[in-house]
Design an enzyme around this catalytic site. Structure first.
Site, PDB file in Angstrom:
ATOM      1  N   ARG A 236       1.027  -0.986  -0.067  1.00  0.00           N
ATOM      2  CA  ARG A 236      -0.484   0.074  -0.661  1.00  0.00           C
ATOM      3  C   ARG A 236       0.975   1.241  -0.475  1.00  0.00           C
ATOM      4  O   ARG A 236       1.736   1.249   0.605  1.00  0.00           O
ATOM      5  CB  ARG A 236      -0.587   0.062   1.311  1.00  0.00           C
ATOM      6  CG  ARG A 236      -1.986  -1.120   0.988  1.00  0.00           C
ATOM      7  CD  ARG A 236      -3.354  -0.605   0.612  1.00  0.00           C
ATOM      8  NE  ARG A 236      -4.458  -1.560  -0.077  1.00  0.00           N
ATOM      9  CZ  ARG A 236      -4.512  -2.686  -1.042  1.00  0.00           C
ATOM     10  NH1 ARG A 236      -3.682  -2.701  -1.970  1.00  0.00           N
ATOM     11  NH2 ARG A 236      -5.488  -3.988  -0.811  1.00  0.00           N
ATOM     12  N   GLU A 265      -3.811   6.879  -3.998  1.00  0.00           N
ATOM     13  CA  GLU A 265      -4.105   6.671  -5.873  1.00  0.00           C
ATOM     14  C   GLU A 265      -5.057   6.599  -6.294  1.00  0.00           C
ATOM     15  O   GLU A 265      -6.526   6.646  -5.193  1.00  0.00           O
ATOM     16  CB  GLU A 265      -3.340   5.126  -5.726  1.00  0.00           C
ATOM     17  CG  GLU A 265      -4.016   3.755  -5.344  1.00  0.00           C
ATOM     18  CD  GLU A 265      -3.461   2.443  -5.412  1.00  0.00           C
ATOM     19  OE1 GLU A 265      -3.024   2.922  -5.174  1.00  0.00           O
ATOM     20  OE2 GLU A 265      -4.314   1.960  -5.698  1.00  0.00           O
ATOM     21  N   HIS A 283      -1.374  -0.491  -9.787  1.00  0.00           N
ATOM     22  CA  HIS A 283      -1.396  -1.092  -8.929  1.00  0.00           C
ATOM     23  C   HIS A 283      -2.118  -2.739  -9.613  1.00  0.00           C
ATOM     24  O   HIS A 283      -3.633  -2.663  -9.307  1.00  0.00           O
ATOM     25  CB  HIS A 283      -2.700  -0.768  -7.847  1.00  0.00           C
ATOM     26  CG  HIS A 283      -3.685  -1.751  -7.182  1.00  0.00           C
ATOM     27  ND1 HIS A 283      -3.974  -0.323  -5.742  1.00  0.00           N
ATOM     28  CD2 HIS A 283      -3.311  -2.602  -6.414  1.00  0.00           C
ATOM     29  CE1 HIS A 283      -4.006  -1.310  -4.538  1.00  0.00           C
ATOM     30  NE2 HIS A 283      -3.614  -2.699  -5.703  1.00  0.00           N
TER      31      HIS A 283
END
Ligand code: DGY
Length: 317
Positions: A236, A265, A283
Site C-alpha cells: 500500500r 492513488e 496497482h
C-alpha cells in the site's frame, strides 16, 4: 434471497455467480460511487461487496442502513474500511486472502527487476530510436547473491521470498513475530526494522497498511539502508513518505524504486513520473484473470457463508 450491492463491475462469470445466489444490484457503468450514492444504493441491502476504491470511513459506516450486516471487500487489504466503526455498527468485514498471493508476488518480482535493471530508461531509449549498444550502457544492479529485506513476512512476503530464492538472493525479514522454522526456511529474522534495513541491498514492502506502518519508510529510516539500495512496494502506498523518498532517489541514496501502489492513488507524486530511476505500474498486483476471478468468487462466497451460518472464515473484525 438476500439483497447485495456490488459497488464495482466484476468479471462477467463472477457477476453471474452472484446473480444466481443473491438479489444483486450491479454497477454497469463501473463509475466509483460517491458516498451519498453508496449509502442510498445500499439502503435496502443486507450486504455490500466493496472494492479498494470505496473509502468507507466512520462517517459513511455510521450512515449505512442497519439492515447491512456484512461488507465483503474484494481485496486482501482492508485499509479502505474503518474496521472499528464497522465493528461498532455490528457489521462483519471480510477480505480475500490467499488467492492473490502468487499474482502479487509475481508483480513484486516484476517491479524489482524492472527498477533494478533500469527498464523504464531502456524503454525510453528504444522508443526514441537512437540507442546503441555500449559496454557501460544503462548498467543496473544484479539480484544474484544480494540481500533482500522483506518487511512483512505474511503470505505475500513469503511468496516473494520463494521467488527471490530462485535468483539466489539471501532473504532477511522483519515481522511482528518470528516465523516458525517451516515458514522461515533459510531467512534471517531481524527483531527491528532498523536492523533489517541495514542489511537490505534490496527492500520489499509486504506488510499490511495500519496506523503503525504509515510512512514507515521516511527520511529517518531510509538512512539505515545501504547506499544505492533498491526499494519496491506492492502493498500500500501510505507506507512510504513520498517527499523523503524523492529526495533519496535524487541524491542516489536509493538507486531505484519500483511501485505498484501509491498514496492517494490513482494520484501519484509527480516526481515519480519524471525521475528516470522510478518504475511505476497502476496497482496491477492481483490483476490476472485467474486471480481476479478467484478473488471475486471468494468475496461472494464470504457473504454466502455468512448469510447461511452467521460465520465466515475470512472475517477481519
Ligand atoms: C488487495 O487485494 O489488497 C489488492 O491490492 C487489490 O488489488
Amino acid at each position: 434471497m438476500k439483497k447485495v450491492l456490488i459497488t464495482r463491475k466484476l468479471i462477467k462469470s463472477s457477476e453471474e455467480f452472484a446473480s444466481k445466489i443473491f438479489d444483486v444490484k450491479l454497477n454497469h457503468s463501473d463509475e466509483i460511487l460517491t458516498n451519498d450514492e453508496l449509502i442510498l444504493k445500499s439502503k435496502d441491502c443486507d450486504g455490500i461487496l466493496t472494492s479498494i476504491t470505496d473509502k468507507l470511513d466512520s462517517n459513511i459506516i455510521f450512515k449505512l442502513s442497519d439492515k447491512i450486516k456484512i461488507i465483503s471487500n474484494f481485496a486482501v487489504g482492508f485499509g479502505n474500511i474503518d474496521i472499528q466503526a464497522a465493528t461498532k455498527k455490528n457489521i462483519v468485514v471480510t477480505n480475500t486472502p490467499d488467492v492473490l498471493t502468487d499474482a502479487t508476488a509475481e508483480i513484486t518480482i516484476l517491479i524489482l527487476l524492472a527498477a533494478t535493471r533500469r527498464a523504464k530508461e531502456g524503454i525510453d531509449w528504444v522508443e526514441k530510436k537512437n540507442w546503441k549498444w555500449a559496454a557501460n550502457f544503462l548498467m543496473g544492479k544484479q539480484l544474484t547473491g544480494s540481500r533482500l529485506g522483506i518487511l512483512g513476512m505474511g503470505r505475500i512476503g513469503r511468496a516473494v521470498a520463494d521467488r527471490a530464492r530462485a535468483f539466489k538472493m539471501k532473504i532477511h525479514y522483519h515481522n511482528r513475530s518470528r516465523l516458525n522454522k517451516n515458514l522461515e526456511k533459510d531467512a534471517v529474522y531481524h527483531s527491528s526494522l532498523q536492523s533489517l534495513l541495514s542489511v537490505s541491498d534490496f527492500f520489499s514492502i509486504n506488510c499490511p497498511a495500519t496506523p503503525n506502518t504509515k510512512n514507515i519508510i521516511n527520511s529517518k529510516t531510509i538512512k539505515y539502508l545501504p547506499n544505492g539500495a533498491v526499494i519496491v512496494n506492492s502493498a500500500r502506498g501510505d507506507m512510504i513518505d513520498d517527499d523523503s523518498m524523492v529526495d533519496a532517489l535524487k541524491s542516489g541514496k536509493i538507486f531505484a524504486l519500483g511501485l505498484d501502489v501509491y498514496n492517494g492513488e490513482p494520484d501519484i507524486h509527480s516526481d515519480y513520473l519524471t525521475l528516470p530511476n522510478v518504475f511505476v505500474l497502476p496497482h496491477l498486483g492481483s490483476s490476472t484473470i485467474k486471480t481476479r476471478t478467484a478473488m471475486a468468487n471468494l468475496a461472494i462466497q464470504n457473504m454466502l457463508d455468512f448469510f447461511k451460518t452467521g460465520e465466515t472464515k475470512n472475517k477481519v473484525n
